[in-house]
Write an enzyme that holds these catalytic residues in place. Structure first.
Site, short mmCIF file in Angstrom:
data_model
loop_
_atom_site.label_atom_id
_atom_site.label_comp_id
_atom_site.label_asym_id
_atom_site.label_seq_id
_atom_site.Cartn_x
_atom_site.Cartn_y
_atom_site.Cartn_z
N GLU A 171 31.21 -17.79 11.17
CA GLU A 171 30.46 -16.59 11.58
C GLU A 171 29.41 -17.00 12.58
OE1 GLU A 171 28.48 -14.35 8.45
OE2 GLU A 171 28.27 -12.66 9.83
N CYS A 221 29.11 -10.49 7.86
CA CYS A 221 28.45 -9.24 8.25
C CYS A 221 28.57 -8.95 9.74
CB CYS A 221 26.99 -9.28 7.82
SG CYS A 221 26.82 -9.16 6.03
N ASN A 267 34.47 -6.17 4.89
CA ASN A 267 33.72 -7.33 4.42
C ASN A 267 32.57 -6.83 3.55
OD1 ASN A 267 32.54 -10.18 4.62
ND2 ASN A 267 30.85 -8.94 5.41
N GLU A 268 32.58 -7.17 2.30
CA GLU A 268 31.46 -6.83 1.41
C GLU A 268 31.05 -5.37 1.53
OE1 GLU A 268 28.11 -9.44 1.75
OE2 GLU A 268 29.25 -11.18 1.05
O1 AHR Z 1 27.76 -16.04 4.97
C1 AHR Z 1 26.63 -15.31 5.28
C2 AHR Z 1 26.77 -13.83 4.89
O2 AHR Z 1 26.93 -13.72 3.52
C3 AHR Z 1 27.95 -13.12 5.44
O3 AHR Z 1 27.75 -12.65 6.72
C4 AHR Z 1 28.12 -11.98 4.51
O4 AHR Z 1 29.45 -11.55 4.42
C5 AHR Z 1 27.58 -12.51 3.21
O5 AHR Z 1 26.68 -11.65 2.64
#
Ligand code: AHR
Length: 666
Positions: free
Chosen positions: A49, A264, A391-392
């Site tokens: 990321e 995120c 994602n989440e």
């Molecule tokens: O890995 C860091 C963050 O942790 C990521 O962006 C998110 O998906 C999670 O909350």
């Protein structure tokens, strides 16, 4: 036993996950038996990321910061289009610079600089300080490029500044902290429309914190944009490529897949911040950068093409994550907004973007989107297999509606793609339960689970997957890390992860993919800890957690051999896999207690065992950590070892041991 980490299940003397309670006084025994069960060949991958300046100023090898003058205060309150640039008026040179937006190179890259030279002196221009300075190495080559056009008379506010027909002579120069040149090259800007200029400089000296200077040498004016400086040597010598040393330590993990662009970052801070893959391909100066979820600017010079190319370069499968039509639940929380949804009327277009991605990645070069891939230099398909959606996310009715629309479209048009859904941000709780219930209802092939938890949680959850329904959706343990309360990467956290990874191997029939997160963090620019790899402009620090990931990545298998541990008062997770390509069998053991343990290894169940093997051990005190001042506090040490079908092996206290054994059978 003071530091012993004990799973409640083991303390209760239950038979769980291949760990059996021993009779009092019985020595520790580990028995491996066949024939084994097939497990996912893609089990260990990486999560990438753009967090902690992982991309610009990090893995992306560009050395110029704010190269397109697009920074602004919405990215970071301290920033504007001039950030990182300084006007240079050398000798008795006189001039000024400003930012302009009319007739830019491309609408996605609206700002550019105007440089007016009223008196050239020894040169008037701009210097750039890079990302915490520009690291320059003597003897290395650097590629300079920019787009420029001469200004018409009176353009650029005021005086007549260009002399028609006469090109503007320029000098591009690398300059040390002390102002001394580390190499320079002459160029010319000619013409009234945007034109690219390229040159290269071989550095005559080294400086960890140099700057780049671009000087106009005659009276007149130019518009200039997308000023770039790359080391010629990038990973695999790719243009617009990756920082070679960082990419190499990632490649050394032997990841079976790379998840990108997050996290995120993928679903963004509000729907207008969703990461749109189409904005990240094509000529770099035409890409649309945007605010990074983690509060800085992402140029997307490292975009989808580069991610896919990197995957191919290191033999990893690409695993892009696209938003499920909703943004991050943390979006705009100050205004109480939270997760936002793409309006239903816009969902067909959004879904079309997803279909286009598959065509771009896998379609023939004659297809609309395949042609764009081919134009970028990759006529053949990239072989996209996995696609993450969401994602989440909060598993709200709005999420479910959009996810269902996307999944149905993918099932219908691209049954060859394996879709990965999401079960929220926690390993349990409301979103987790709803996410799984929903996934079962609609038959999502794989569900992404996340857990950032204390080391003890990992030991307590060694049996988490033993009882997962083998007939339901499979699992992607997509983000996990053992976290100390002070967020330091200790040996303790690395051992907790190693222990857990043995359980992932044992459950490699239901857990198909897994990745530690986050991967990269630049010193002084971290938003999240712990991370796997730390770096600054010249150094790389590999955490103990990195070494664990690397050992599992380089020693993965596709067959799990039943591994039975008979332990008394010792938490000793172990697993044994076979790599059917090489025939090698790999036994992994974690001793999280503060006493060495002698284990009787019964490998009689392994066919055609060879006596020559290697053992790799990582051990130390639980609080030990690698730091820039002591980078090798925790490193794996490898040596040869003779093995037989029955032998004793002393497992050091607080250690991870890996024994790799040859067999004659594949
Ligand atoms: O890995 C860091 C963050 O942790 C990521 O962006 C998110 O998906 C999670 O909350």
């Amino acid at each position: 036993m003071s530091n012993l980490i004990k799973s409640p299940a083991i303390a209760a003397g239950l038979i769980l996950g291949g760990i059996l309670p021993a009779h009092a006084g019985a020595p520790l025994a580990i028995r491996v038996s066949g024939p084994g069960k097939p497990i996912s060949p893609d089990l260990f991958g990486i999560f990438y990321e753009d967090i902690n300046y992982a991309a610009d100023g990090g893995l992306y090898a560009e050395l110029i910061q704010n190269r397109s003058f697009e920074y602004d205060a919405t990215h970071n309150p301290a920033w504007n289009g001039f950030t990182s640039w300084t006007i240079e008026q050398r000798g008795d040179g006189k001039g000024l610079w400003m930012l302009e937006v009319t007739e830019p190179i491309h609408a996605n890259n609206p700002h550019y600089a105007i440089l007016r030279v009223s008196q050239p002196g020894d040169g008037v221009g701009l210097s750039n300080e890079g990302f915490d300075g520009i690291p320059i190495k003597a003897g290395e080559k650097y590629d300079v490029s920019f787009f420029a056009r001469q200004l018409y008379m009176n353009e650029g506010y005021g005086e007549a500044i260009s002399i028609e027909g006469k090109p503007m002579p320029m000098t591009a120069r690398l300059e040390g902290k002390d102002g001394k040149a580390l190499g320079e090259v002459e160029l010319q800007v000619k013409g009234w429309t945007w034109n690219p200029s390229h040159a290269s400089i071989t550095a005559t000296g080294s400086d960890d914190s140099a700057r780049f200077v671009l000087l106009a040498k005659a009276k007149g004016g130019i518009a200039i944009d997308h000023i770039s400086l790359f080391p010629t040597k990038t990973f695999n010598n790719r243009r617009n490529g990756l920082r070679a040393d960082l990419a190499q330590v990632i490649a050394d993990l032997h990841p079976k897949f790379i998840r990108f662009p997050g996290g995120c970052v993928a679903h963004g801070m509000g729907i207008h911040n969703i990461y749109r893959w189409k904005d990240t391909i094509g000529p770099v100066e035409q890409r649309r950068g945007q605010k990074n979820f983690w509060n800085y600017y992402q140029s997307v010079g490292l975009g989808y093409f580069e991610y896919f190319q990197f995957c191919e370069d290191i033999g990893a499968r690409p695993l892009p994550i696209l938003a499920a039509g909703v943004s991050c639940p943390h979006s705009d929380q100050k205004r109480g907004k939270g997760q936002q949804c793409i309006p239903l009327a816009e969902m067909p277009a959004y879904i079309q973007d997803i279909m286009d991605l598959i065509e771009w990645a896998n379609g023939p070069a004659t297809s609309t989107w395949g042609a764009k891939r081919a134009q970028a230099g990759h006529p053949g398909p990239f072989g996209l297999k996995y696609l993450g959606i969401g994602n989440e996310d909060r598993i709200s009715p709005e999420f479910e509606e959009r996810f269902r629309m996307i999944l149905n479209a993918l099932h219908e048009k691209h049954p060859e793609i394996t879709v990965i859904g999401t079960a929220g941000s926690q390993p349990d709780g409301e979103d987790f339960d709803h996410g799984w219930k929903f996934a079962r209802e609609i038959d999502t092939p794989i569900v992404d689970e996340h857990y950032y938890r204390p080391p003890q949680w990992f030991f307590d959850n060694l049996n988490r997957y033993d009882h997962y329904d083998r007939k339901g959706p499979k699992v992607y343990a997509g983000e996990y890390a053992a976290q100390e309360t002070n967020r330091v990467n200790t040996l303790r956290t690395a051992l907790a992860e190693a222990a857990y990874m043995t359980a992932l191997e044992r459950n490699g029939d239901v857990v198909l993919l897994s990745s530690y997160a986050p991967l990269l963090a630049k010193q002084g620019h971290t938003q999240w800890r712990p991370d796997m790899i730390y770096f600054d402009n010249t150094r790389i620090l590999l955490s103990a957690n990195y070494h664990v990931q690397k050992l599992f990545g380089q020693n993965s298998g596709d067959l799990y051999l039943t591994t039975t541990v008979t332990a008394e008062n010792a938490n000793l997770p172990a697993s044994c896999v076979k790599d059917t390509k090489t025939g090698d069998v790999i036994l992994k053991m974690v001793n999280a207690s503060d006493a060495a343990v002698t284990a009787k290894l019964d490998l009689a169940g392994i066919d055609r065992l060879q006596p020559d093997a290697t053992v790799t051990v990582m051990s130390g005190v639980p609080d030990a950590r690698n730091a820039f001042e002591s980078p090798a506090a925790i490193v794996p040490l490898r040596k040869s070892i003779a093995v037989s079908s029955n032998f004793e092996y002393e497992i050091p206290a607080h250690s991870f041991s890996l024994i790799r054994i040859k067999t004659t059978g594949h």
